[in-house]
Design an enzyme around this catalytic site. Sequence first.
Site, PDB file in Angstrom:
ATOM      1  N   ASP A  92      50.606  47.600  47.614  1.00 32.49           N
ATOM      2  CA  ASP A  92      49.720  48.091  46.458  1.00 32.49           C
ATOM      3  C   ASP A  92      50.441  48.342  46.021  1.00 32.49           C
ATOM      4  O   ASP A  92      51.207  48.068  45.216  1.00 32.49           O
ATOM      5  CB  ASP A  92      48.859  49.726  47.738  1.00 32.49           C
ATOM      6  CG  ASP A  92      47.778  50.367  47.229  1.00 32.49           C
ATOM      7  OD1 ASP A  92      46.740  49.488  46.552  1.00 32.49           O
ATOM      8  OD2 ASP A  92      48.375  51.434  46.821  1.00 32.49           O
ATOM      9  N   THR A 147      48.270  51.450  43.182  1.00 33.23           N
ATOM     10  CA  THR A 147      47.639  52.743  42.340  1.00 33.23           C
ATOM     11  C   THR A 147      49.367  53.543  42.887  1.00 33.23           C
ATOM     12  O   THR A 147      48.979  53.216  44.341  1.00 33.23           O
ATOM     13  CB  THR A 147      46.799  53.189  42.664  1.00 33.23           C
ATOM     14  OG1 THR A 147      45.952  52.569  41.983  1.00 33.23           O
ATOM     15  CG2 THR A 147      46.712  54.745  42.184  1.00 33.23           C
ATOM     16  N   GLU A 151      40.318  56.748  29.113  1.00 33.57           N
ATOM     17  CA  GLU A 151      40.016  58.348  28.680  1.00 33.57           C
ATOM     18  C   GLU A 151      40.359  58.882  28.460  1.00 33.57           C
ATOM     19  O   GLU A 151      40.478  59.619  27.047  1.00 33.57           O
ATOM     20  CB  GLU A 151      38.719  58.088  29.588  1.00 33.57           C
ATOM     21  CG  GLU A 151      37.467  56.681  29.271  1.00 33.57           C
ATOM     22  CD  GLU A 151      36.780  56.774  28.406  1.00 33.57           C
ATOM     23  OE1 GLU A 151      35.010  57.197  29.010  1.00 33.57           O
ATOM     24  OE2 GLU A 151      37.498  56.295  27.561  1.00 33.57           O
ATOM     25  N   PHE A 155      29.594  50.835  29.497  1.00 36.52           N
ATOM     26  CA  PHE A 155      30.369  49.870  30.084  1.00 36.52           C
ATOM     27  C   PHE A 155      30.424  49.137  31.268  1.00 36.52           C
ATOM     28  O   PHE A 155      29.551  49.605  32.209  1.00 36.52           O
ATOM     29  CB  PHE A 155      31.880  50.671  30.507  1.00 36.52           C
ATOM     30  CG  PHE A 155      32.977  49.659  30.963  1.00 36.52           C
ATOM     31  CD1 PHE A 155      33.133  49.437  30.217  1.00 36.52           C
ATOM     32  CD2 PHE A 155      33.088  49.966  32.091  1.00 36.52           C
ATOM     33  CE1 PHE A 155      34.423  48.444  31.189  1.00 36.52           C
ATOM     34  CE2 PHE A 155      34.023  49.099  33.081  1.00 36.52           C
ATOM     35  CZ  PHE A 155      34.947  48.027  32.554  1.00 36.52           C
ATOM     36  N   GLY A 169      42.596  48.528  45.533  1.00 32.69           N
ATOM     37  CA  GLY A 169      41.102  48.510  45.382  1.00 32.69           C
ATOM     38  C   GLY A 169      40.223  48.505  44.661  1.00 32.69           C
ATOM     39  O   GLY A 169      38.945  48.865  43.887  1.00 32.69           O
ATOM     40  N   ASP A 170      41.801  48.669  43.199  1.00 30.34           N
ATOM     41  CA  ASP A 170      40.879  48.646  41.487  1.00 30.34           C
ATOM     42  C   ASP A 170      40.346  47.365  41.676  1.00 30.34           C
ATOM     43  O   ASP A 170      40.221  46.198  41.892  1.00 30.34           O
ATOM     44  CB  ASP A 170      42.569  48.793  40.627  1.00 30.34           C
ATOM     45  CG  ASP A 170      42.903  50.316  40.978  1.00 30.34           C
ATOM     46  OD1 ASP A 170      42.371  50.863  41.303  1.00 30.34           O
ATOM     47  OD2 ASP A 170      43.431  50.734  39.921  1.00 30.34           O
ATOM     48  N   ARG A 200      39.721  44.853  44.133  1.00 32.60           N
ATOM     49  CA  ARG A 200      38.536  44.719  45.328  1.00 32.60           C
ATOM     50  C   ARG A 200      38.020  44.998  46.372  1.00 32.60           C
ATOM     51  O   ARG A 200      37.577  44.312  47.510  1.00 32.60           O
ATOM     52  CB  ARG A 200      36.926  45.089  44.451  1.00 32.60           C
ATOM     53  CG  ARG A 200      36.586  45.597  43.671  1.00 32.60           C
ATOM     54  CD  ARG A 200      36.571  46.810  43.564  1.00 32.60           C
ATOM     55  NE  ARG A 200      36.216  47.727  42.494  1.00 32.60           N
ATOM     56  CZ  ARG A 200      36.702  48.947  42.123  1.00 32.60           C
ATOM     57  NH1 ARG A 200      37.353  49.572  42.561  1.00 32.60           N
ATOM     58  NH2 ARG A 200      36.122  49.017  41.018  1.00 32.60           N
ATOM     59  N   ASP A 243      46.269  51.592  53.363  1.00 32.95           N
ATOM     60  CA  ASP A 243      46.772  50.847  53.412  1.00 32.95           C
ATOM     61  C   ASP A 243      48.178  50.813  54.767  1.00 32.95           C
ATOM     62  O   ASP A 243      49.245  49.663  55.184  1.00 32.95           O
ATOM     63  CB  ASP A 243      48.864  51.561  52.430  1.00 32.95           C
ATOM     64  CG  ASP A 243      48.427  52.068  51.125  1.00 32.95           C
ATOM     65  OD1 ASP A 243      47.356  49.747  50.805  1.00 32.95           O
ATOM     66  OD2 ASP A 243      48.494  51.958  50.628  1.00 32.95           O
TER      67      ASP A 243
END
Length: 1342
Positions: free
Chosen positions: A390, A392, A489, A530, A734-735, A863, A893
Amino acid sequence: MFTKKNPPEEERKVRANDREYNEKFQYASNCITTSKYNVLTFLPINLFEQFQEVANTYFLFLLILQLIPQISSLSWFTTIVPLALVLSITAVKDATDDYFRHRSDNQVNNRQSQVLIRGSLQNEKWMNVRVGDIIKLENNQFVAADLLLLSSSEPHGLCYVETAELDGETNMKVRQSVSVTSELGDPNNLAQFNGEVICEPPNNKLDRFRGTLYWRDKKYALTNQNMLLRGCVLRNTEACYGLVIFAGPDTKLMQNSGRTKFKRTSIDRLMNTLVLWIFAFLVCMGVILAVGNAVWEREVGTLFQSYLPWDPPVDGFLFSAVLAFWSYVIILNTVVPISLYVSVEVIRLGHSYFINWDQQMFCSQCNTPAEARTTTLSEELGQIEYIFSDKTGTLTQNIMSFKKCSINGHSYGEVADPLGPQPKKLDFTPFNPLADPNFCFYDDTLLECVKVGDSHAQEFFRLLSLCHTVMSEEKSEGELVYKAQSPDERALVTAARNFGFVFRSRTPGTITTTEMGRTVTYTLLAILDFNNTRKRMSVIGGMDGWMDGWMDGWMDGWMDGWMDGWMDGWMDGWMDGWMDGWMDGWMDGWMDGWMDGWMELSLFLLCCLSVRNPEGRIRLYCKGADTVLLERLRPCKQDLINMTSDHLNEYATDGLRTLALAYRDLSEEQWEMWSESHQCAEKEEDLLSAAYEQIEQDMTLLGATAIEDKLQEGVPETIALLSLANIKMWVLTGDKQETAVNIGYSCKMLTDDMDDVFIISGQSVQRVKQELRRAREQMITQSQTKDADKKEVAEGCGEAYVTRFRRTQKQTQFPPSSKLTDNISGDFALVINGHSLAHALETDVEEEFITTACACKAVICCRVTPLQKAQVVELVKKYKRAVTLAIGDGANDVSMIKSAHIGVGISGQEGIQAVLASDYSFSQFRFLQRLLLVHGRWSYLRMCRFLCYFFYKNFAFTMVHFWFGFFCGFSAQTVYDQFFITLYNIVYTSLPVLAMGIFDQDVSDQRSLEYPKLYEPGQLNLLFNKREFFICITQGFYTSVVLFFVPYAILADASQSSGEPLADYQTFAVTTATALVIVISLDTGFWTVFNLVFVWGSLGCYFTIMFAVHSQILFRSFSNHFHFVGSAQSTLLQPVVWLTIALATAICIVPVLAFRFLKLDLKPQLSDTVRYTQLVHQKKRRPAGGSVASTWRTSEGRLGARGGSRRSGYAFAHQEGFGELITSGKNMRLSSLALASFASRHSSSWIDTLLRKKHAHTPPNRSGECTPALSHSSSVLGSSQEAPIEEETIRDSEMIPMTSLEASEDLREIANGIDSSSVENHPTKENKKIYENFESGPLGIE
């Protein structure tokens, strides 16, 4: 216990507040079960699983045979006691594991939730929640089931959730209720709600939901944006209500979790096969001896019938042969004794304790040690070929920090001397009381530029304070909390805040900031949102003069004050006490709000007059990926563009996430024309993109930012080290694609030195298949070109080198492959997104996907849903037959961890679900290198040597019975007495073999990390396989022949000093048994204190027990069991017996030692060479004393260079659509326009020098040789540095012959990659050939 399985659903019907209606469909309850057993099913299911082991079934069969007295010459307890012990130990271990699963399930099932029952909210356990119930959730609560959002305390039915447990992303996501139910916020109204939902059946699609709500004769479409999934956490929302659609096992989280699987190692599976072979071999020996018995009884035995008649059941030689067959099956069963499996479990338990006790895998920050949660998979850690990780929380901490920036061609944030003293962190508080105290920046020149009023620097930070979608909440004066949709951000807005441009608040049409101590309000005309294609966002705004200021300041402030103060206060007053409350509300609300309005107006009037920009100026601010932004700049100022591009390249080389900033001034006419076209295009996505493209042109470059996505400590070094060990790394996240790719570069999975990085983004099955095939064809083409270039280099070298190269190639000759993909060499990477992966996992494409992906050095899947993670792992297991490891830290996971051969859980910040489902757990990804390269390699090595040793000693022990059968009339008479047979594996030889299995090692842990190539024999399964098994049993045959025939030949004609013959049964048995125990005990390759104690202790036990068994005391007490009084004493007093023992021992050991020494000298393994150089270093020079980690920390620079390529790191976790939410005002409150911020996390920076170390030094050339540019280092730290010193020292001192030195050098060149691309990319063929040339086996001496 047994329930009828419901037929699969075609659609689901749910009626709110109607349990009676919903129960007729028999939907699953909200109780979850991840355990395997219960009290009733534990014993039958556990025994069924254990008897799937062939060996357990085999010993149960032998036990039944031993209960028949006519065929058994051994007592039944010799089998039943060890078998019961093995079954009991395994059952206790399995019960313990399942107990923890039950405890975890109970913790989850007993959580409390507020359920609307009969018009009132009641606390219910999660397990009692049913489909159709309405649940109230409060801020920071976990979602109990899959809910349809009905209403929320936020405006327009919005709520905010964090989905880290589902997809690993910690950024905020927005969910919205259907408009018709958004006003049902009161429990009384919700109690009357009787809408019916018809939707899709339970499935594992996290990003899709299709359904329809029927209420009041109308229907409303439902999508995934209306759903709150189990495992999410409600954030920054006071409360919300939801209707339970899916519960318990039907929820999408549980649909993706996968089943708990019974994991077994490859060695276990091989042992099952070997047990079948051995049983077949045992049957063959039994048949041979039974035939011999029939022949002997027919030809010779009949002569003895008068005084040695057959037993009553036996009436002929054929029946005697049948009984002899089964008798020999029992006698010879010790070729695989039950003690083997007891010993294996003890060794694995010892290996698991070594992992638990390893202080170098202990995290002092979180006080978490490494934990082996299973004891059955330790040796599998030494055979890993693929790691699925994984992102993150596993590779990264998901913490962004503002590190560097480029403004008007000047770079800021550089540290002058990386090796010198660390500069002092800047204190922004005296300059800016609103600064964030946790913000870290060290370059004071940038702060000075802002202070002196540098226009470029101030405009730079003004852009960062305006161009974003962050929400702000001011809890108290000066205490700002930012809630950002992505950590990128938040980092940028926080940087602007500290440099004097503080974002304070926003409305749908304004943004309020504090610039250098002055409050300024900007009119927000448009947000150009965006998306993945644009890779940028823009805002258009301006300051429209006094009237706009008056309207935005006085009127908004007055109205906000009136609404939030007077009205709320009046209502509070009415409830708490009419008169007092009314007065308090009037004074505290209306007056304060009115005064706040006037204060805001006055401040705004001052700012309008003092702002440097001309009144009415409209400006577009844009930030985005430099690859798309630089193309949209004005053609002038090319020098500035070039300098900023150079800075971007430098930042990206350092692994930072880069971003370019620009602006454009717009006239009123330009704005009005574009606004009209924008309004016309709002409903057409293509037209909207064209409108955005039209306005985002001719911009002026301001500069660039560089953000560090904080990796966990040691991640790049660990990945590089595992790559050198020929372990391939796949990231399943999943990012978004951009996020994952950028992290791939940061942690050095992807480098600019790679031959190519292929991106698969097809939207159909056919398109994905074409892209995969095209990528593979390009890999083959590039590999063939590279191989041809290498051949030309080799042909251009001197004759001396060519001769040596050919000699080396003989040892590394690789067999030709029938598939072109097997010949792919080079560094390639594959990136595939979620939609394309879904097509790639289909049946007709999956083989194409695996073939292409496995030819790459690194693979990144973006993703990805939790179930897709498990499917990818299963595909690799299916097609590559490779040992896999999955590592993660979140509930998303769990399915991947369960599917892989080895599951590793990171005890991170996303809960403990991954840890509970894992086989091993620790707190940092960097500990993985030690788990695999040290503990895994040692466990595999020890287990293989133990098994070879065990089979050898038992064949040597058992085959003596076979040879004796030819000399005892095939009567099933044993050579040894019954007590020796019982104690041989339990006492006499158990401790030496256990010491080998637990403590044996070839090189130290530090050398194991320095030479990752030492890991490859486990991947190629070289140390214990069918070939090694036959070598061991061949040695056992040889030893049994020597141990039987040497004493037989000598004692046949030998006599005692008194003249009496020595040729009796018990003298022969004692001599053979003594020689066997000595030979077996002394065959040890790695001597430690434990080995010495166990070896001499075992010999002492043998002689003590043997003398006791033949003593007068036991004979007097148990005369029926101990017949041979004084036989041992009289036998061992004879010199000829000791000479026989010494001769047999020498004949058994000396040839084996000679063979091992010759192999060590002529064909050493890499471990032999490493160990020898280690000994030379200890003698000739002091150890370097530095560990791998310390050397990395003190090295300067970063890994590799990007060679001028550029990539952007803009807001990769950003979600499209937040701009529309802001401008529409749907996410705004009247009294509070802000959201809470992410919690910051501490991390230390990483320094990566591994690839430089790998290529920094090469050995000096011999005279007359031309050396090509090949890799000469399998050591991470300094093999390339140490090797020349070692070789020179060896030659000068002439410690070894030249042939041995050349063999060592050839081995080192082969192991380090004489053809680096081939070695790294073909572990199953080329490297196997390398190690087959250097056959494995225990060394004779250390």
